[in-house]
Motif scaffolding. Sequence first.
Motif, mmCIF file in Angstrom:
data_model
loop_
_atom_site.group_PDB
_atom_site.id
_atom_site.type_symbol
_atom_site.label_atom_id
_atom_site.label_comp_id
_atom_site.label_asym_id
_atom_site.label_seq_id
_atom_site.Cartn_x
_atom_site.Cartn_y
_atom_site.Cartn_z
ATOM 1 N N LYS A 35 6.957 -1.158 5.549
ATOM 2 C CA LYS A 35 7.093 -2.475 6.181
ATOM 3 C C LYS A 35 5.875 -2.899 6.994
ATOM 4 C CE LYS A 35 9.761 -3.027 9.830
ATOM 5 N NZ LYS A 35 8.986 -3.855 10.802
ATOM 6 N N ASP A 36 5.202 -1.927 7.618
ATOM 7 C CA ASP A 36 4.198 -2.269 8.631
ATOM 8 C C ASP A 36 2.759 -2.304 8.132
ATOM 9 O OD1 ASP A 36 6.293 -2.355 10.405
ATOM 10 O OD2 ASP A 36 5.979 -0.314 11.143
ATOM 11 N N ILE A 37 2.462 -1.714 6.962
ATOM 12 C CA ILE A 37 1.052 -1.601 6.589
ATOM 13 C C ILE A 37 0.586 -2.449 5.413
ATOM 14 C CG2 ILE A 37 0.890 0.738 7.541
ATOM 15 C CD1 ILE A 37 0.843 1.750 4.609
ATOM 16 N N PRO A 38 1.394 -3.340 4.802
ATOM 17 C CA PRO A 38 0.791 -4.217 3.792
ATOM 18 C C PRO A 38 -0.410 -4.966 4.377
ATOM 19 C CG PRO A 38 3.170 -4.359 3.660
ATOM 20 C CD PRO A 38 2.857 -3.542 4.891
ATOM 21 N N VAL A 39 -1.504 -4.952 3.649
ATOM 22 C CA VAL A 39 -2.754 -5.526 4.143
ATOM 23 C C VAL A 39 -2.803 -7.020 3.826
ATOM 24 C CG1 VAL A 39 -3.976 -4.866 2.017
ATOM 25 C CG2 VAL A 39 -5.281 -5.299 4.107
ATOM 26 N N ILE A 40 -3.273 -7.820 4.773
ATOM 27 C CA ILE A 40 -3.431 -9.258 4.569
ATOM 28 C C ILE A 40 -4.805 -9.534 3.971
ATOM 29 C CG2 ILE A 40 -3.612 -11.498 5.718
ATOM 30 C CD1 ILE A 40 -1.666 -10.498 7.824
ATOM 31 N N LEU A 41 -4.835 -10.236 2.842
ATOM 32 C CA LEU A 41 -6.095 -10.611 2.207
ATOM 33 C C LEU A 41 -6.454 -12.073 2.424
ATOM 34 C CD1 LEU A 41 -6.179 -8.771 -1.241
ATOM 35 C CD2 LEU A 41 -6.912 -7.984 1.001
ATOM 36 N N LEU A 57 0.829 -1.203 0.000
ATOM 37 C CA LEU A 57 0.000 0.000 0.000
ATOM 38 C C LEU A 57 0.862 1.250 0.000
ATOM 39 C CD1 LEU A 57 -2.631 -1.103 2.679
ATOM 40 C CD2 LEU A 57 -2.820 -1.279 0.188
ATOM 41 N N GLU A 58 0.399 2.253 -0.696
ATOM 42 C CA GLU A 58 1.059 3.555 -0.745
ATOM 43 C C GLU A 58 0.217 4.557 0.031
ATOM 44 O OE1 GLU A 58 3.062 6.489 -4.140
ATOM 45 O OE2 GLU A 58 1.573 4.994 -4.711
ATOM 46 N N VAL A 59 0.857 5.385 0.827
ATOM 47 C CA VAL A 59 0.134 6.374 1.624
ATOM 48 C C VAL A 59 -0.271 7.549 0.736
ATOM 49 C CG1 VAL A 59 0.279 7.992 3.548
ATOM 50 C CG2 VAL A 59 1.328 5.724 3.741
ATOM 51 N N TYR A 60 -1.573 7.840 0.720
ATOM 52 C CA TYR A 60 -2.095 8.978 -0.041
ATOM 53 C C TYR A 60 -2.476 10.083 0.947
ATOM 54 C CZ TYR A 60 -5.165 11.829 -2.973
ATOM 55 O OH TYR A 60 -5.753 12.879 -3.644
ATOM 56 N N ILE A 107 -7.144 -6.976 6.387
ATOM 57 C CA ILE A 107 -6.870 -6.443 7.717
ATOM 58 C C ILE A 107 -5.369 -6.196 7.841
ATOM 59 C CG2 ILE A 107 -6.543 -8.707 8.811
ATOM 60 C CD1 ILE A 107 -8.122 -7.504 11.248
ATOM 61 N N ILE A 108 -5.018 -5.191 8.645
ATOM 62 C CA ILE A 108 -3.619 -4.911 8.983
ATOM 63 C C ILE A 108 -3.483 -5.161 10.478
ATOM 64 C CG2 ILE A 108 -1.750 -3.218 8.910
ATOM 65 C CD1 ILE A 108 -3.430 -1.656 6.837
ATOM 66 N N PRO A 109 -3.074 -6.355 10.878
ATOM 67 C CA PRO A 109 -3.033 -6.676 12.308
ATOM 68 C C PRO A 109 -1.909 -5.934 13.032
ATOM 69 C CG PRO A 109 -2.988 -8.665 10.926
ATOM 70 C CD PRO A 109 -2.683 -7.501 10.046
ATOM 71 N N SER A 110 -2.187 -5.540 14.244
ATOM 72 C CA SER A 110 -1.150 -4.945 15.086
ATOM 73 C C SER A 110 -0.168 -6.016 15.547
ATOM 74 C CB SER A 110 -1.764 -4.286 16.325
ATOM 75 O OG SER A 110 -2.548 -3.180 15.986
ATOM 76 N N LEU A 111 1.025 -5.602 15.897
ATOM 77 C CA LEU A 111 1.978 -6.487 16.556
ATOM 78 C C LEU A 111 1.617 -6.563 18.033
ATOM 79 C CD1 LEU A 111 4.641 -8.141 16.331
ATOM 80 C CD2 LEU A 111 5.838 -6.018 16.930
#
Length: 435
Positions: free
Chosen positions: A173-179, A107-110, A151-155
């Motif tokens: 590194k931290d925000i790729p979304v899990i499908l 994902l890219e931050v807009y 979802i983007i799960p927290s650590l």
Amino acid sequence: MSLEAFNQNLLSFLAQSPTPFHATAEMANALKATGFNQLFENETWQLKPQQGYFVTRNDSSIIAFTTGSENYTQQGFRMVGAHTDSPCLKVMPNAERYQQGYFQLGLEVYGGVLLAPWFDRDLSLAGRVSYTSKSGKLKSKLINFEKPIGIIPSLAIHLDREANNNRSINPQKDIPVILGQLPKDKTNVRQLLLEQLHQQGAEDAAKVLDYDMVCYDTQLPGYIGLNQEFIASARLDNLLSCYTGMAALLTAYQQDQQQPMLLVCNDHEEVGSLSACGANGPFLKSTLERIVSTGEPLTVCLENSLMISADNAHGIHPNYADKHESNHGPKLNEGPVIKVNANQRYATTSETSALFRWVCDEVNVPVQTFVSRADMACGSTIGPITAGEVGVRTLDVGAPTFAMHSIRELAGSQDAYALCKALSYFMQLQQLPHQ
């Protein structure tokens, strides 16, 4: 329209508008239903008096206007401006990530996203897809998966004991979304989009060429508070203003067929507005030139016009009151806010501010003022950009909100309605008070 009916329509609009493309389509449908005629930029326009028209660009920006008596130079336009885009997470062109057996999207931050609230939310995907049909034609279509698919799960805090004290977020590194857990050789983004196109009626789609897709929170907009004092939703900045401006235009048009009025909702405000369909582009000026003509007629018209740029304001947060200038802390449900900045980050002048105060007095709407602390920078809006591009007198106003640029923002349940009353009255003014 009653307060309750207005808010229910606003909530519906927010729910149906996960992207600027969908917001523009929703506004186009509402305008058509009220008798506005769609124009196309690649065709010759034949405008008639006392009619409503609209035109879109890039499927994500829209201008709606009424011709009134067509006395544009002497009457000028009563204009309202807003923007259709919101900070979000946008799917990269080559987004596929396969890590530890999980299928993810990069994902890219807009825009200026507040990243922390995006974790642990039920996310879906929506946007515009360009494809070739089975007959070889190039087409595009808006799609929306609607259901939660990512979802983007927290650590877990057990793996980061300093999480509550000092956790930073790396957007790469931290925000790729899990499908899901899908085989690497079975799934890719374009295949998913092709299947969704087929499900949403584009059965002729043969190959996905490209896309503009974003993640969004599937939690529906709704009321919050013991007495429903608040509205909570994604994209209040700035779809609240888009809907309010459109509702004001439609109300004014149904009551007054003589005064030329205009609503412009631009894309790309959150990233600087410099695009073909942004406020720092030619869309509004070229549209006005086609309506009025160029040269002196347009110059006189603009001198007799006024633009109200509507974009949400920062309400004073009870937990962080020291972040506000002590004499300029707007409160939710106490009326629209005039936004002022000495360095022209907002376009408000004492003249345009006075006119808006006069309008609010005429319709018994309370009004507030926002100025940033002298030791803090403020954001900006399409107001100064539009004023600079077109040369029209402008002021910045907005409904006070909390959590601006979060995945879920908060506004007062009375403020958008109050702002709509003021904007509708303003749009019907046959002559500005100073003239």
